[in-house]
Design a protein around this motif. Structure first.
Motif, short mmCIF file in Angstrom:
data_model
loop_
_atom_site.label_atom_id
_atom_site.label_comp_id
_atom_site.label_asym_id
_atom_site.label_seq_id
_atom_site.Cartn_x
_atom_site.Cartn_y
_atom_site.Cartn_z
N VAL A 66 17.83 37.58 49.38
CA VAL A 66 16.54 37.20 49.94
C VAL A 66 16.67 37.05 51.45
N CYS A 67 15.63 37.43 52.18
CA CYS A 67 15.60 37.19 53.62
C CYS A 67 14.23 36.62 53.99
N HIS A 68 14.26 35.49 54.67
CA HIS A 68 13.04 34.97 55.27
C HIS A 68 12.99 35.57 56.67
N CYS A 69 11.96 36.34 56.92
CA CYS A 69 11.83 37.09 58.16
C CYS A 69 10.71 36.49 59.01
N SER A 70 10.98 36.33 60.27
CA SER A 70 9.97 35.87 61.23
C SER A 70 9.81 36.96 62.28
N SER A 71 8.73 36.89 63.00
CA SER A 71 8.55 37.81 64.12
C SER A 71 8.31 37.00 65.38
N SER A 72 8.43 37.65 66.51
CA SER A 72 8.21 36.94 67.76
C SER A 72 6.77 36.45 67.88
N SER A 73 5.85 37.07 67.11
CA SER A 73 4.45 36.64 67.15
C SER A 73 4.19 35.44 66.24
N GLY A 74 5.20 35.05 65.44
CA GLY A 74 5.06 33.89 64.58
C GLY A 74 4.76 34.20 63.13
N SER A 75 4.51 35.47 62.79
CA SER A 75 4.25 35.79 61.39
C SER A 75 5.56 35.75 60.60
N THR A 76 5.44 35.50 59.31
CA THR A 76 6.62 35.42 58.46
C THR A 76 6.43 36.28 57.21
N ALA A 77 7.54 36.67 56.62
CA ALA A 77 7.52 37.46 55.39
C ALA A 77 8.82 37.19 54.66
N THR A 78 8.84 37.54 53.39
CA THR A 78 10.05 37.42 52.59
C THR A 78 10.43 38.80 52.10
N TRP A 79 11.66 39.19 52.38
CA TRP A 79 12.19 40.47 51.89
C TRP A 79 13.10 40.18 50.72
N LEU A 80 12.94 40.96 49.64
CA LEU A 80 13.80 40.83 48.48
C LEU A 80 14.67 42.08 48.39
N GLY A 81 15.96 41.87 48.34
CA GLY A 81 16.89 42.98 48.29
C GLY A 81 17.45 43.19 46.90
N PRO A 82 18.65 43.74 46.83
CA PRO A 82 19.25 44.05 45.54
C PRO A 82 19.62 42.80 44.75
N GLU A 83 19.70 42.99 43.45
CA GLU A 83 20.05 41.91 42.54
C GLU A 83 21.52 42.06 42.12
N PHE A 84 22.18 40.92 41.96
CA PHE A 84 23.55 40.85 41.49
C PHE A 84 23.52 40.21 40.11
N VAL A 85 24.04 40.89 39.12
CA VAL A 85 24.02 40.39 37.74
C VAL A 85 25.17 39.42 37.53
N ARG A 86 24.91 38.36 36.80
CA ARG A 86 25.94 37.39 36.44
C ARG A 86 26.66 37.89 35.19
N VAL A 87 27.97 37.99 35.28
CA VAL A 87 28.77 38.44 34.13
C VAL A 87 29.56 37.26 33.58
N PRO A 88 29.90 37.29 32.27
CA PRO A 88 30.50 36.12 31.63
C PRO A 88 31.98 35.89 31.89
N SER A 89 32.67 36.84 32.52
CA SER A 89 34.10 36.61 32.77
C SER A 89 34.52 37.25 34.08
N ALA A 90 35.60 36.72 34.65
CA ALA A 90 36.13 37.26 35.91
C ALA A 90 36.58 38.71 35.73
N ALA A 91 37.02 39.06 34.53
CA ALA A 91 37.48 40.44 34.27
C ALA A 91 36.34 41.45 34.42
N LEU A 92 35.11 41.03 34.22
CA LEU A 92 33.96 41.93 34.32
C LEU A 92 33.36 41.98 35.73
N GLU A 93 33.84 41.10 36.60
CA GLU A 93 33.28 41.06 37.96
C GLU A 93 33.64 42.32 38.73
N ASP A 94 32.64 42.87 39.43
CA ASP A 94 32.83 44.02 40.31
C ASP A 94 31.75 43.94 41.38
N LEU A 95 32.10 43.44 42.53
CA LEU A 95 31.10 43.20 43.58
C LEU A 95 30.45 44.49 44.07
#
Length: 193
Positions: A66-95
């Motif tokens: 997630v990114c909270h974005c501001s502009s020099s004019s004062g407007s704001t927006a929220t950018w949503l990027g990629p999702e990271f899935v939660r896996v049940p074990s360290a062996a399945l982790e792959d960043l």
């Protein structure tokens, strides 16, 4: 606090996501149990105390960039990027394929792991901040084109008013007489003197 852009206009982090899509807040402490994630702003209870609504960390199924974005004019927006899935074990982790393992106690602060932070920061820069800068360039170029068109339209009107032929205007603009006449024979809209 997460990542902050050099200009201070963007703040990015990983937000916990529950199976129903609700996102966690980036808040800890404040009466939130250590195995829970805040899911809303502070609310005042019937007894007058303030607390954050929360849900168990065990219910988190992923994180989203997630990114909270501001502009020099004062407007704001929220950018949503990629999702990271939660896996049940360290062996399945792959960043690199956006799979993270975290025990419940680490769900809120998984972003503070150096390996996770490095991957997330790289994605934030390449998929969001780089695009923001290039879109600013596109907007500036488009404004320049619009201004150049307005100057050209004004110059053509002045040339015609001064007696230039469509053939003269066509040569000056790199087009045929007929193309110049078709483009500028009707004066552009706007106030007339």
């Amino acid at each position: 606090m997460g990542m902050v852009s050099d200009d201070g206009l963007h703040e990015g982090w990983l937000a916990p996501v529950f199976q129903d899509g609700q996102r966690g807040y980036g808040v800890s402490g404040g009466g939130i149990p250590h195995d829970h994630i805040a899911v809303g702003p502070e609310v005042q209870g019937p007894d007058g105390t303030w607390r954050y609504p929360s849900r168990p960390a065990g219910e988190v199924t992923s994180w989203i960039l997630v990114c909270h974005c501001s502009s020099s004019s004062g407007s704001t927006a929220t950018w949503l990027g990629p999702e990271f899935v939660r896996v049940p074990s360290a062996a399945l982790e792959d960043l690199q394929t956006r799979r993270i393992h975290a025990v419940d106690a680490d769900v809120q602060d998984v972003f503070h792991r150096e390996d996770v932070e490095a991957v997330v920061a790289d994605l934030w820069r390449t998929e969001h901040l780089f695009t923001v800068g290039t879109l600013d360039d596109v907007a500036a170029a488009a404004a320049g084109v619009a201004a150049a068109r307005a100057r050209l339209d004004g110059a053509v009107a002045m040339a015609r008013h001064g007696g230039a032929s469509w053939a003269d205007i066509g040569r000056a603009t790199g087009m045929s007489r007929q193309s110049a006449q078709e483009r500028w024979r009707t004066p552009p809209p706007g106030p007339r003197s």
